[in-house]
Motif scaffolding. Structure first.
Motif, PDB file in Angstrom:
ATOM      1  N   ARG A  28       0.864  -1.177   0.000  1.00 50.93           N
ATOM      2  CA  ARG A  28       0.000   0.000   0.000  1.00 50.93           C
ATOM      3  C   ARG A  28       0.900   1.225   0.000  1.00 50.93           C
ATOM      4  NH1 ARG A  28      -4.611  -0.605   3.711  1.00 50.93           N
ATOM      5  NH2 ARG A  28      -5.419  -1.647   1.889  1.00 50.93           N
ATOM      6  N   GLU A  29       0.622   2.156  -0.889  1.00 43.93           N
ATOM      7  CA  GLU A  29       1.460   3.339  -1.064  1.00 43.93           C
ATOM      8  C   GLU A  29       0.868   4.545  -0.331  1.00 43.93           C
ATOM      9  OE1 GLU A  29       3.293   5.946  -4.755  1.00 43.93           O
ATOM     10  OE2 GLU A  29       1.587   4.640  -5.100  1.00 43.93           O
ATOM     11  N   TYR A  30       1.723   5.222   0.418  1.00 46.50           N
ATOM     12  CA  TYR A  30       1.365   6.483   1.053  1.00 46.50           C
ATOM     13  C   TYR A  30       2.301   7.545   0.493  1.00 46.50           C
ATOM     14  CZ  TYR A  30      -1.176   3.501   4.268  1.00 46.50           C
ATOM     15  OH  TYR A  30      -2.033   2.572   4.792  1.00 46.50           O
ATOM     16  N   ARG A  31       1.791   8.355  -0.420  1.00 46.12           N
ATOM     17  CA  ARG A  31       2.636   9.335  -1.107  1.00 46.12           C
ATOM     18  C   ARG A  31       3.042  10.467  -0.178  1.00 46.12           C
ATOM     19  NH1 ARG A  31       1.856   9.531  -7.344  1.00 46.12           N
ATOM     20  NH2 ARG A  31       1.267   7.366  -7.651  1.00 46.12           N
ATOM     21  N   GLN A  32       4.290  10.928  -0.377  1.00 46.80           N
ATOM     22  CA  GLN A  32       4.849  12.045   0.366  1.00 46.80           C
ATOM     23  C   GLN A  32       5.438  13.022  -0.638  1.00 46.80           C
ATOM     24  OE1 GLN A  32       7.634   9.874   2.786  1.00 46.80           O
ATOM     25  NE2 GLN A  32       6.084   9.238   4.241  1.00 46.80           N
ATOM     26  N   GLU A  33       5.960  14.144  -0.156  1.00 45.68           N
ATOM     27  CA  GLU A  33       6.499  15.146  -1.065  1.00 45.68           C
ATOM     28  C   GLU A  33       7.698  14.625  -1.855  1.00 45.68           C
ATOM     29  OE1 GLU A  33       6.346  15.982   2.384  1.00 45.68           O
ATOM     30  OE2 GLU A  33       4.304  16.718   2.135  1.00 45.68           O
ATOM     31  N   ASP A  34       8.558  13.841  -1.217  1.00 41.14           N
ATOM     32  CA  ASP A  34       9.807  13.414  -1.832  1.00 41.14           C
ATOM     33  C   ASP A  34       9.802  11.950  -2.270  1.00 41.14           C
ATOM     34  OD1 ASP A  34       9.641  12.521   0.738  1.00 41.14           O
ATOM     35  OD2 ASP A  34      11.758  12.816   1.199  1.00 41.14           O
ATOM     36  N   GLY A  35       8.676  11.318  -2.384  1.00 41.86           N
ATOM     37  CA  GLY A  35       8.613   9.911  -2.779  1.00 41.86           C
ATOM     38  C   GLY A  35       7.372   9.256  -2.207  1.00 41.86           C
ATOM     39  N   ALA A  36       7.548   8.056  -1.673  1.00 43.01           N
ATOM     40  CA  ALA A  36       6.412   7.335  -1.113  1.00 43.01           C
ATOM     41  C   ALA A  36       6.889   6.409  -0.008  1.00 43.01           C
ATOM     42  CB  ALA A  36       5.698   6.531  -2.193  1.00 43.01           C
ATOM     43  N   ARG A  37       6.001   6.177   0.938  1.00 46.03           N
ATOM     44  CA  ARG A  37       6.236   5.181   1.987  1.00 46.03           C
ATOM     45  C   ARG A  37       5.354   3.995   1.635  1.00 46.03           C
ATOM     46  NH1 ARG A  37       3.695   4.138   7.144  1.00 46.03           N
ATOM     47  NH2 ARG A  37       2.304   5.860   6.670  1.00 46.03           N
ATOM     48  N   TRP A  38       5.970   2.817   1.558  1.00 48.01           N
ATOM     49  CA  TRP A  38       5.269   1.589   1.195  1.00 48.01           C
ATOM     50  C   TRP A  38       5.107   0.718   2.434  1.00 48.01           C
ATOM     51  CZ3 TRP A  38       3.233   0.829  -3.550  1.00 48.01           C
ATOM     52  CH2 TRP A  38       3.662   1.671  -4.568  1.00 48.01           C
ATOM     53  N   VAL A  39       3.900   0.213   2.660  1.00 50.23           N
ATOM     54  CA  VAL A  39       3.598  -0.656   3.793  1.00 50.23           C
ATOM     55  C   VAL A  39       2.946  -1.925   3.251  1.00 50.23           C
ATOM     56  CG1 VAL A  39       2.301  -0.892   5.938  1.00 50.23           C
ATOM     57  CG2 VAL A  39       3.269   1.315   5.318  1.00 50.23           C
ATOM     58  N   CYS A  40       3.479  -3.075   3.672  1.00 51.66           N
ATOM     59  CA  CYS A  40       2.897  -4.355   3.271  1.00 51.66           C
ATOM     60  C   CYS A  40       1.711  -4.659   4.184  1.00 51.66           C
ATOM     61  CB  CYS A  40       3.939  -5.470   3.355  1.00 51.66           C
ATOM     62  SG  CYS A  40       3.259  -7.087   2.917  1.00 51.66           S
ATOM     63  N   VAL A  41       0.566  -4.849   3.607  1.00 56.06           N
ATOM     64  CA  VAL A  41      -0.639  -5.124   4.370  1.00 56.06           C
ATOM     65  C   VAL A  41      -0.574  -6.517   4.983  1.00 56.06           C
ATOM     66  CG1 VAL A  41      -3.149  -5.344   4.207  1.00 56.06           C
ATOM     67  CG2 VAL A  41      -1.970  -3.593   2.904  1.00 56.06           C
ATOM     68  N   HIS A  42       0.135  -7.427   4.339  1.00 56.63           N
ATOM     69  CA  HIS A  42       0.209  -8.816   4.799  1.00 56.63           C
ATOM     70  C   HIS A  42       1.097  -8.977   6.031  1.00 56.63           C
ATOM     71  CE1 HIS A  42       0.081 -13.154   4.475  1.00 56.63           C
ATOM     72  NE2 HIS A  42       1.390 -13.180   4.546  1.00 56.63           N
ATOM     73  N   CYS A  43       2.320  -8.426   5.993  1.00 58.18           N
ATOM     74  CA  CYS A  43       3.261  -8.676   7.085  1.00 58.18           C
ATOM     75  C   CYS A  43       3.644  -7.422   7.872  1.00 58.18           C
ATOM     76  CB  CYS A  43       4.529  -9.352   6.555  1.00 58.18           C
ATOM     77  SG  CYS A  43       5.529  -8.310   5.483  1.00 58.18           S
ATOM     78  N   GLY A  44       3.283  -6.234   7.390  1.00 59.46           N
ATOM     79  CA  GLY A  44       3.574  -5.005   8.121  1.00 59.46           C
ATOM     80  C   GLY A  44       4.928  -4.384   7.836  1.00 59.46           C
ATOM     81  N   ALA A  45       5.696  -4.917   6.885  1.00 58.62           N
ATOM     82  CA  ALA A  45       6.997  -4.339   6.547  1.00 58.62           C
ATOM     83  C   ALA A  45       6.809  -2.952   5.944  1.00 58.62           C
ATOM     84  CB  ALA A  45       7.727  -5.238   5.560  1.00 58.62           C
ATOM     85  N   GLU A  46       7.741  -2.046   6.222  1.00 58.79           N
ATOM     86  CA  GLU A  46       7.685  -0.679   5.704  1.00 58.79           C
ATOM     87  C   GLU A  46       8.995  -0.323   5.036  1.00 58.79           C
ATOM     88  OE1 GLU A  46       6.448   2.379   8.355  1.00 58.79           O
ATOM     89  OE2 GLU A  46       4.990   1.090   9.354  1.00 58.79           O
ATOM     90  N   THR A  47       8.903   0.495   3.975  1.00 58.49           N
ATOM     91  CA  THR A  47      10.093   0.980   3.293  1.00 58.49           C
ATOM     92  C   THR A  47       9.766   2.284   2.574  1.00 58.49           C
ATOM     93  OG1 THR A  47      11.881   0.390   1.785  1.00 58.49           O
ATOM     94  CG2 THR A  47       9.680  -0.304   1.154  1.00 58.49           C
ATOM     95  N   LEU A  48      10.790   3.037   2.255  1.00 60.35           N
ATOM     96  CA  LEU A  48      10.643   4.254   1.471  1.00 60.35           C
ATOM     97  C   LEU A  48      11.063   3.965   0.046  1.00 60.35           C
ATOM     98  CD1 LEU A  48      12.152   6.849   3.950  1.00 60.35           C
ATOM     99  CD2 LEU A  48       9.742   6.395   3.514  1.00 60.35           C
TER     100      LEU A  48
END
Length: 64
Positions: A28-48
């Motif tokens: 799932r993508e959460y857009r920000q000014e300088d890119g996006a924060r990605w969160v996995c709905v299945h396991c909860g992992a996060e990355t930019l």
């Protein structure tokens, strides 16, 4: 008969083009000014990352 061949071809193509490294991931993508924060709905992992380009590898913690 032709429907059966089409269904078989669809399963073969999915098996060839699917990526097993991210098979369970649902990003799932959460857009920000300088890119996006990605969160996995299945396991909860996060990355930019870049907006619109989901991660290509699974980032969940390996479980023993």
């Amino acid at each position: 008969m032709i429907y059966l061949l089409g269904l078989l071809l669809a399963f073969v193509l999915v098996a060839i083009y699917s990526n097993p490294a991210t098979r369970a991931c649902r990003w799932r993508e959460y857009r920000q000014e300088d890119g996006a924060r990605w969160v996995c709905v299945h396991c909860g992992a996060e990355t930019l990352g870049e907006a619109g380009q989901k991660p290509k590898t699974c980032l969940r913690d390996p479980r023993p």
